[in-house]
Scaffold this motif. Structure first.
Motif, short mmCIF file in Angstrom:
data_model
loop_
_atom_site.label_atom_id
_atom_site.label_comp_id
_atom_site.label_asym_id
_atom_site.label_seq_id
_atom_site.Cartn_x
_atom_site.Cartn_y
_atom_site.Cartn_z
N PHE A 89 45.27 19.56 -17.70
CA PHE A 89 44.97 20.32 -18.92
C PHE A 89 44.22 21.59 -18.56
O PHE A 89 43.26 21.58 -17.79
N LYS A 90 44.66 22.70 -19.16
CA LYS A 90 43.98 23.99 -18.97
C LYS A 90 43.78 24.64 -20.32
O LYS A 90 44.57 24.44 -21.26
N GLU A 92 44.32 27.56 -21.14
CA GLU A 92 45.43 28.45 -21.47
C GLU A 92 46.55 27.72 -22.22
O GLU A 92 47.43 28.34 -22.82
N ASP A 93 46.48 26.38 -22.21
CA ASP A 93 47.51 25.59 -22.88
C ASP A 93 47.37 25.61 -24.40
O ASP A 93 48.30 25.21 -25.11
N ILE A 94 46.21 26.04 -24.89
CA ILE A 94 45.95 26.01 -26.34
C ILE A 94 45.40 27.35 -26.81
O ILE A 94 44.95 28.17 -26.00
N GLN A 154 47.58 20.36 -30.59
CA GLN A 154 47.52 19.29 -29.58
C GLN A 154 46.19 18.55 -29.72
O GLN A 154 45.13 19.16 -29.78
N TYR A 207 34.86 22.89 -23.38
CA TYR A 207 35.86 22.52 -22.39
C TYR A 207 35.10 21.80 -21.30
O TYR A 207 34.07 22.29 -20.82
#
Length: 228
Positions: A89-90, A92-94, A154, A207
């Motif tokens: 998971f990063k 940048e994914d959301i 997500q 995060y």
């Protein structure tokens, strides 16, 4: 849920496992190859409460210096694991702003509240502070569940378990216990110790890695609750 009964059951079962040598060692806590990350809503205890926790931890360290101890910067209560930590998971994914907007909509309806840290409980791999909460925290959680369920964002809320407590992990077992009897005696001494009651007026979206270590945590947003 009756929190006192829940914590007591957890304590009794876990102490029996630790005493019999059936405890769990976390082999990932010192790994350089742990890439589990996610985003979480957390509460931070106040400085007085943190100081009381560190006083206890100094006594534990004197008995078992080789275990993993939470620093003040890492102490927290999980309000809700929005995206549970997983490998790959990063950020940048959301789109973080989408999450901030949704959480803002939920929290604007809630006022500040108090949490009491009183006594210890345990799991087979950790020592935990018992947190006692008002109805407000679980109302916030329920509203978050509803908000995210009705969104396309997500999330993995309640995928592992539905959080209902306000505990804080303070010690993790990273190696074999050398002075188990002495450790258990100290835990019993602090079983009902009052570590402090603090006002919750802010909630952080972060995060984070699995252990909420400061060097990996990035604060994404700080939400202010309405002052009662």
């Amino acid at each position: 849920m009756n929190l006192a009964d829940h914590y007591n059951k957890l304590y009794t079962e876990s102490i029996a496992k630790i005493d019999s040598g059936n405890y769990e060692i976390d082999h990932l806590i010192d790994s350089d190859d742990d890439y589990r990350f996610g985003i979480t809503l957390v509460i931070r205890p106040d400085e007085t409460t943190k100081a009381n926790i560190q006083h206890f931890l100094s006594e534990v360290k004197a008995i078992e210096p080789g275990q993993y101890y939470y620093e003040n910067s890492d102490l927290h209560i999980t309000v809700m694991s929005i995206i549970s930590c997983y490998v790959g998971f990063k950020l940048e994914d959301i789109n973080v702003e989408d999450y901030v907007d949704l959480i803002n909509q939920v929290l604007e309806n809630h006022k500040n509240f108090k949490i009491q840290f009183k006594g210890l409980t345990a799991s087979p791999s950790c020592i935990l502070i018992q947190g006692f909460l008002t109805d407000t925290l679980n109302e916030i959680r329920d509203d978050l569940r509803t908000g995210f369920k009705n969104s396309d964002l997500q999330q993995s809320i309640d995928k592992r378990y539905a959080i209902q407590t306000a505990h804080s992990t303070i010690v993790r077992f990273r190696s074999e216990l050398t002075y188990k009897t002495e450790l258990l005696a100290l835990m019993e001494k602090y079983r009902d110790y009052d570590f402090g009651t603090f006002e919750v007026s802010k909630i952080e979206l972060v995060y984070n890695d699995w252990y909420q270590r400061e060097r990996f945590v990035k604060k994404l947003h700080e939400f202010d609750l309405k002052i009662d």
